[in-house]
Each structure stands twice: as C-alpha cells, then as structure tokens.
Design a protein around this motif. Structure first.
Motif, PDB file in Angstrom:
ATOM      1  N   UNK A   1       0.830  -1.209   0.000  1.00 45.94           N
ATOM      2  CA  UNK A   1       0.000   0.000   0.000  1.00 45.94           C
ATOM      3  C   UNK A   1       0.864   1.259   0.000  1.00 45.94           C
ATOM      4  N   UNK A   2       1.956   1.212   0.774  1.00 50.43           N
ATOM      5  CA  UNK A   2       2.893   2.343   0.785  1.00 50.43           C
ATOM      6  C   UNK A   2       3.498   2.541  -0.586  1.00 50.43           C
ATOM      7  N   UNK A   3       3.913   1.453  -1.219  1.00 52.68           N
ATOM      8  CA  UNK A   3       4.481   1.541  -2.573  1.00 52.68           C
ATOM      9  C   UNK A   3       3.478   2.152  -3.543  1.00 52.68           C
ATOM     10  N   UNK A   4       2.245   1.647  -3.516  1.00 56.70           N
ATOM     11  CA  UNK A   4       1.248   2.100  -4.487  1.00 56.70           C
ATOM     12  C   UNK A   4       0.962   3.596  -4.330  1.00 56.70           C
ATOM     13  N   UNK A   5       0.770   4.038  -3.096  1.00 56.92           N
ATOM     14  CA  UNK A   5       0.451   5.451  -2.873  1.00 56.92           C
ATOM     15  C   UNK A   5       1.647   6.354  -3.167  1.00 56.92           C
ATOM     16  N   UNK A   6       2.837   5.898  -2.773  1.00 57.21           N
ATOM     17  CA  UNK A   6       4.041   6.686  -3.065  1.00 57.21           C
ATOM     18  C   UNK A   6       4.239   6.832  -4.560  1.00 57.21           C
ATOM     19  N   UNK A   7       4.109   5.704  -5.280  1.00 57.87           N
ATOM     20  CA  UNK A   7       4.295   5.718  -6.727  1.00 57.87           C
ATOM     21  C   UNK A   7       3.293   6.651  -7.393  1.00 57.87           C
ATOM     22  N   UNK A   8       2.056   6.592  -6.930  1.00 62.93           N
ATOM     23  CA  UNK A   8       1.002   7.383  -7.581  1.00 62.93           C
ATOM     24  C   UNK A   8       1.143   8.868  -7.279  1.00 62.93           C
ATOM     25  N   UNK A   9       1.163   9.217  -5.996  1.00 61.29           N
ATOM     26  CA  UNK A   9       1.133  10.632  -5.634  1.00 61.29           C
ATOM     27  C   UNK A   9       2.482  11.319  -5.859  1.00 61.29           C
ATOM     28  N   UNK A  10       3.574  10.591  -5.658  1.00 59.82           N
ATOM     29  CA  UNK A  10       4.879  11.161  -5.997  1.00 59.82           C
ATOM     30  C   UNK A  10       4.998  11.351  -7.504  1.00 59.82           C
ATOM     31  N   UNK A  11       4.442  10.418  -8.258  1.00 62.06           N
ATOM     32  CA  UNK A  11       4.468  10.537  -9.708  1.00 62.06           C
ATOM     33  C   UNK A  11       3.672  11.729 -10.202  1.00 62.06           C
ATOM     34  N   UNK A  12       2.481  11.910  -9.643  1.00 65.79           N
ATOM     35  CA  UNK A  12       1.669  13.068 -10.041  1.00 65.79           C
ATOM     36  C   UNK A  12       2.365  14.390  -9.697  1.00 65.79           C
ATOM     37  N   UNK A  13       2.961  14.447  -8.511  1.00 67.06           N
ATOM     38  CA  UNK A  13       3.667  15.671  -8.110  1.00 67.06           C
ATOM     39  C   UNK A  13       4.861  15.928  -9.010  1.00 67.06           C
ATOM     40  N   UNK A  14       5.595  14.857  -9.326  1.00 65.22           N
ATOM     41  CA  UNK A  14       6.750  15.002 -10.218  1.00 65.22           C
ATOM     42  C   UNK A  14       6.319  15.465 -11.605  1.00 65.22           C
ATOM     43  N   UNK A  15       5.151  15.005 -12.070  1.00 67.05           N
ATOM     44  CA  UNK A  15       4.665  15.429 -13.379  1.00 67.05           C
ATOM     45  C   UNK A  15       4.347  16.925 -13.386  1.00 67.05           C
ATOM     46  N   UNK A  16       3.701  17.381 -12.323  1.00 63.77           N
ATOM     47  CA  UNK A  16       3.412  18.822 -12.232  1.00 63.77           C
ATOM     48  C   UNK A  16       4.702  19.640 -12.210  1.00 63.77           C
ATOM     49  N   UNK A  17       5.693  19.148 -11.454  1.00 57.13           N
ATOM     50  CA  UNK A  17       6.977  19.845 -11.406  1.00 57.13           C
ATOM     51  C   UNK A  17       7.714  19.769 -12.736  1.00 57.13           C
ATOM     52  N   UNK A  18       7.505  18.685 -13.465  1.00 57.89           N
ATOM     53  CA  UNK A  18       8.146  18.556 -14.774  1.00 57.89           C
ATOM     54  C   UNK A  18       7.630  19.633 -15.731  1.00 57.89           C
ATOM     55  N   UNK A  19       6.331  19.904 -15.672  1.00 54.29           N
ATOM     56  CA  UNK A  19       5.785  20.992 -16.485  1.00 54.29           C
ATOM     57  C   UNK A  19       6.405  22.340 -16.078  1.00 54.29           C
ATOM     58  N   UNK A  20       6.540  22.529 -14.778  1.00 51.33           N
ATOM     59  CA  UNK A  20       7.168  23.772 -14.307  1.00 51.33           C
ATOM     60  C   UNK A  20       8.611  23.865 -14.797  1.00 51.33           C
ATOM     61  N   UNK A  21       9.314  22.734 -14.773  1.00 53.01           N
ATOM     62  CA  UNK A  21      10.702  22.708 -15.224  1.00 53.01           C
ATOM     63  C   UNK A  21      10.806  23.069 -16.705  1.00 53.01           C
ATOM     64  N   UNK A  22       9.930  22.490 -17.520  1.00 49.68           N
ATOM     65  CA  UNK A  22       9.957  22.759 -18.963  1.00 49.68           C
ATOM     66  C   UNK A  22       9.677  24.233 -19.241  1.00 49.68           C
ATOM     67  N   UNK A  23       8.650  24.770 -18.594  1.00 53.38           N
ATOM     68  CA  UNK A  23       8.292  26.174 -18.812  1.00 53.38           C
ATOM     69  C   UNK A  23       9.419  27.102 -18.362  1.00 53.38           C
ATOM     70  N   UNK A  24      10.012  26.796 -17.204  1.00 54.26           N
ATOM     71  CA  UNK A  24      11.086  27.658 -16.679  1.00 54.26           C
ATOM     72  C   UNK A  24      12.326  27.620 -17.555  1.00 54.26           C
ATOM     73  N   UNK A  25      12.715  26.408 -17.991  1.00 51.61           N
ATOM     74  CA  UNK A  25      13.942  26.309 -18.794  1.00 51.61           C
ATOM     75  C   UNK A  25      13.768  26.926 -20.174  1.00 51.61           C
ATOM     76  N   UNK A  26      12.582  26.809 -20.744  1.00 50.34           N
ATOM     77  CA  UNK A  26      12.350  27.426 -22.059  1.00 50.34           C
ATOM     78  C   UNK A  26      12.288  28.947 -21.947  1.00 50.34           C
ATOM     79  N   UNK A  27      11.676  29.435 -20.862  1.00 53.12           N
ATOM     80  CA  UNK A  27      11.472  30.879 -20.722  1.00 53.12           C
ATOM     81  C   UNK A  27      12.644  31.645 -20.150  1.00 53.12           C
TER      82      UNK A  27
END
Length: 536
Positions: A265-291
C-alpha cells in the motif's frame, strides 16, 4: 474493516492480484494415497457436473507454503485431516514463536521476489539491457563522445520517463497486445517467435523499472552540469529539478522489490502521488527552462510558439496524456454482487468483454484499485470472481457494494496472448479460474482445454460457475475437486493435459510457487509454459 497486520498483497500477470497471508495454507501439500486406493482413477458424478481427474498418480508436490486466493484449501482443513488420520500435526503458524514466523515468512517472500522463475528471467535481462544502454550513453556523454546527450541530459531523463510510462500504460499496451496477436496469431508464424513475443510482452516491467533507475542517473548528471554552470541558470530551475530528482528517488526506493512486497500500500500510494507531483513539477521545469534568458537573468523569453517547438514540451505532453487517460475514463457504475460463500464474491457488470482482458475496480476513485480477470460470453454482460482473502476482497463479501468505480479501458495481459496460439492448455487453481473462463464461454482463435484444480466448486464458487463449466464438452474442461479427490500434483496434471491436447503452450494461474512448479515441469517436458511473474 482493518487489514490484518500479517496480510501482504501484490499484483502480477498484469491484473492477476496476488494477496498473501504468510504463513497459513500449504498449497499442493497432499497426502500420498494409500496403496490400492483407486478412488481417484474413476470419474465422479456430482449431479449434472462432472469432476474428472486427469492424472492418476496423486503424488506429493514439492511446493512450499504460501497462501493465495488461488490456493486450494485452508490450513485448518489440513490440520483436521491430519488429526483424523493420526498424523503428527505441525504447530499452527499462529502459535509459533514470532522469530520462527518471521524467519519462515521472510524466506518465503525473498524466494518469491528474488528467485521468481530463476535468476536470469526475461524480465531481469530486459532490465539489464535497458540499463546498460543508458549507462553506455551516459558514459559517452561524460567523456565528451556524445555531445548531444551532454547538452541535453535532462531531455534523456524525460525520454526514460516517457518509456517507463508507456510500459505501464494500459491503453497503450492494449494496442500493443492487439497488434501482437493480429501480426503473430497466424498458423504459419513459428512457435518460437510467438513464445519469444509472449515472454517479452509479459516482462515489460523490466524496461519500466530500468528506465526509472536510468531517469534518476540522467537527472543527477543534468543537475551536476547545471551546478557547474551556475551562472547560466536560475535558482528556481535548480530547486524544481532537485525536487523532481527527490521524488524519482523516493519512487524508486518504494518500488524496491522487498519494500514493495512488504509494504504494498505504501508503494502504491508513493508511486502514484509522488508521480503526479513530479509530473506537475516537470511541467514547471519545462516552462522555466524554455522561458529563462541567461543574458538578462529573467523569464522574458517565454512565448507559446517557442514552447511548442521544444522536444521537451511534446515528451511531457505525451507523458501527461498517458498518465491522465485511465483516470478520465473512470466512472462509478452500478454492480450486482452475489456471495456464493464466505470465500468468494461474484461482481456483475453490464456489457460484454473480449476474452483475455482484465479490469480494475475500486470503492474509491483515487486509491485502492484492484485488478481481476473478466468472465464474459462476449455479449450482454461480464463479471469478476474475487477470492475473499484481503481487506478489499473480504469487504466485497461482508459488505457488498451497489456501485463501484471502474476504468473504461479494459487492459490486456498474459491471458490475452492466448489468442496468439492455436492450441493451449489453461491451468488454474482456486479463484484463478476467473482469468480463463471467457475462453470457454465465447469463440476464440485458440482451441483451449481448461484444467481447474479447486475445492468445493459449488460450495465455494456457486451454482452459476458450476453450470458454466458443466455445459462444456468434457474434453475441453477438466475439473479436479480436491474435496472429493484429494490434492493432485498439479505440475504433472498440466504436463499430461498438454501432451493429450497436443498443446503449443500451457498458461497457468496459481500462487507464485504453484505457477513456478507447473512452468518448470512443462519446460522440462519440452512444453513452453507461462504464468504470473511478480512484476509483469
């Protein structure tokens, strides 16, 4: 209902959910038949349902203890039988000392995780090959022989994230499996090509996990290069990249086999919610590096036209699409749950489903999703058979829901690849039958014979399942009821059934050790065989 502290759960076979309670029942632990006892060599008729033993020699299997919803009996039944026969009864697991329970449990778990079907499985070889390719590319970049990778190390990390996302995208894999069946499911395609494709598709988790580790390595390298040229970047970019790296490391650690197995259960929740957070940060990273403009040290350079010209933008968009897709197709639907016994529940849904597909259900939209095989005649409706061994599956029996969350895309796993072959033997124990029933209820490309080893068909699984099987020709369905005939050597049964049916392959769904026994016995007999692996 609180989940018992000794219950562990993990998934396999792209949807065959393993829920383990260590250590209780002993699968395949059969008593040797008394001399002259031929009761298991005749066909036993129970009303209109034929219980037909296939193997005549019910030898003791070498399977080790493991509890699984595909198990045949409970340990209490074994103890009662041993007491009645005057055998010395081993000390029950519940009364053993904690150190003994821990030692035996850990040994069993490590055996499943680290030695699942051998040290050099296709899964582990795919992991090694993918990781080696990344390491070679990374070394070339570090030494200056791969300048493109050195200049765009973060992009290579994104590439690995995209690859690992596709390897776990149920919609993408549904298309891949369909194409494999259409392209290779022809009589003239050599058997070794089909089995190689099956091994590869079943083991895509090796690429998934390898790309996860590789993405961390590339991002570390990208951060090191960034810090070496600190004047050309901003604090915000460094912070966001560092946060993504931390989340990726957390996900990798949670997915480490022993951690994942002991704390699913810890693995599943960590994988899911950490993944979603990392995806949001990835968008921020792309926008920041391009701009970001190093000359002015500002973000005045950000324009939409410039953003869509970047490969990073399209990679991130694709990752986002495949991550969001299963969630936007989720819906809450009415279900009918019947409880034939305290050991299982049958969940019915509207709409026919193709043979070999699996589905996920949950009481909650955001967590606790469980995968099950789908039983369907391909016409009006479908259902799932859930063995009651865990908190979720037990709740289906004690508190049957009227509605469940489902995902709109049914996904393909190992069972779907049965459609690639001409003649197949399907071997199941206990509730594992649910994965295979569709192949005898609807026309399929493969000619199949179903071998089911279980205890108390009607008592545990209900009249409906019994009647489904009783309507089938005897040569296509072999049911060994251990309540009547005792436990067979399932591996030997599988080999004999495959030889008699002239099967190209055997596909088995049992507990991890049981599946491993069948696969090894079939391979030794020269018959290709496949079963659930720990992270298929």
């Amino acid at each position: 209902m609180a989940e018992p502290t000794n219950l562990q759960r993990f998934s396999s076979c792209r949807g065959v959910s393993f829920e383990i309670n260590h250590p209780q029942s002993v699968l395949f632990d059969v008593r040797v038949r008394a001399a002259g006892d031929n009761s298991c060599e005749r066909e036993v008729s129970l009303s209109s349902f034929k219980v037909q033993p296939f193997a005549t020699d019910l030898q003791k299997s070498t399977s080790r203890s493991s509890s699984h919803f595909c198990d045949l009996e409970d340990e209490d039944d074994d103890v009662e039988k041993q007491q009645a026969s005057g055998e010395q009864v081993p000390q029950p697991a519940a009364t053993r000392s904690p150190s003994v329970r821990r030692k035996s449990g850990e040994s069993s778990r490590l055996s499943v995780i680290l030695l699942d079907q051998g040290l050099f499985t296709v899964y582990k070889r795919l992991f090694a090959v993918c990781f080696t390719v990344n390491v070679v590319a990374l070394v070339l970049a570090v030494t200056g022989h791969f300048p493109y990778a050195k200049k765009r190390a973060a992009f290579f990390s994104m590439g690995n994230i995209l690859a690992l996302t596709l390897c776990r995208s149920e919609a993408f894999l549904r298309v891949v499996f369909w194409l494999a069946v259409k392209a290779l499911g022809r009589p003239w395609v050599p058997l070794f090509v089909k089995t190689a494709a099956t091994s590869f598709l079943q083991s895509l988790g090796g690429i998934h996990s390898s790309c996860g580790v590789s993405s961390v390595a590339w991002l570390i390298y990208a951060l090191v290069l960034t810090l070496q040229s600190r004047k050309d970047t901003s604090d915000e970019i460094v912070v966001v990249a560092s946060a993504i790296l931390a989340l990726l490391c957390l996900s990798c650690m949670a997915a480490f086999p022993l951690v994942r197995h002991l704390h699913h259960n810890l693995f599943e929740r960590t994988h899911r919610f950490a993944g979603w957070t990392a995806l949001a940060l990835l968008w921020a990273f792309v926008v920041l590096t391009v701009g970001y403009d190093p000359a002015t040290k500002s973000y005045d350079n950000l324009r939409g036209s410039k953003l869509i010209e970047q490969q990073e933008f399209w990679f991130t968009s694709t990752i986002t699409f495949f991550i969001i897709l299963p969630w936007v197709t989720a819906s809450r639907v009415p279900v009918t749950v019947t409880v034939p016994s305290s050991h299982a529940s049958i969940i019915k849904f509207a709409g026919g489903v193709e043979a070999g597909l699996l589905g996920r259900i949950s009481r909650s939209a955001l967590s606790d999703w469980h995968a099950f095989g789908i039983i369907s005649d391909g016409k009006d409706g479908h259902m799932m058979l859930a063995g009651a061994v865990g908190d979720f599956t037990g709740g289906l029996v004690s508190d049957p829901p009227t509605h469940l969350w489902v995902r709109g895309v049914h996904f393909a796993g190992l069972p779907y690849l049965v459609n690639m072959y001409n003649r197949v033997v399907l071997v199941a124990t206990g509730s594992g039958i649910c994965v295979f029933l569709s192949f005898i209820l609807q026309p399929t490309a493969a000619e199949v014979r179903l071998v089911w080893v279980t205890k108390g068909v009607e008592q545990n699984f209900g009249r409906e399942i019994k009647e489904m099987l009783s309507r089938q020709p005897k040569e296509k369905v072999v049911v060994h009821d251990t309540a009547v005939l005792g436990r067979p050597n399932v591996a030997q049964v599988a080999v004999e059934a495959a030889r008699d049916w002239e099967a190209e392959v055997v596909v088995v769904t049992s507990n991890p050790q049981g599946s491993r026994d069948v696969i090894r016995a079939c391979n030794k007999a020269g018959i290709p065989a496949f079963g659930p692996i720990w992270d298929s």
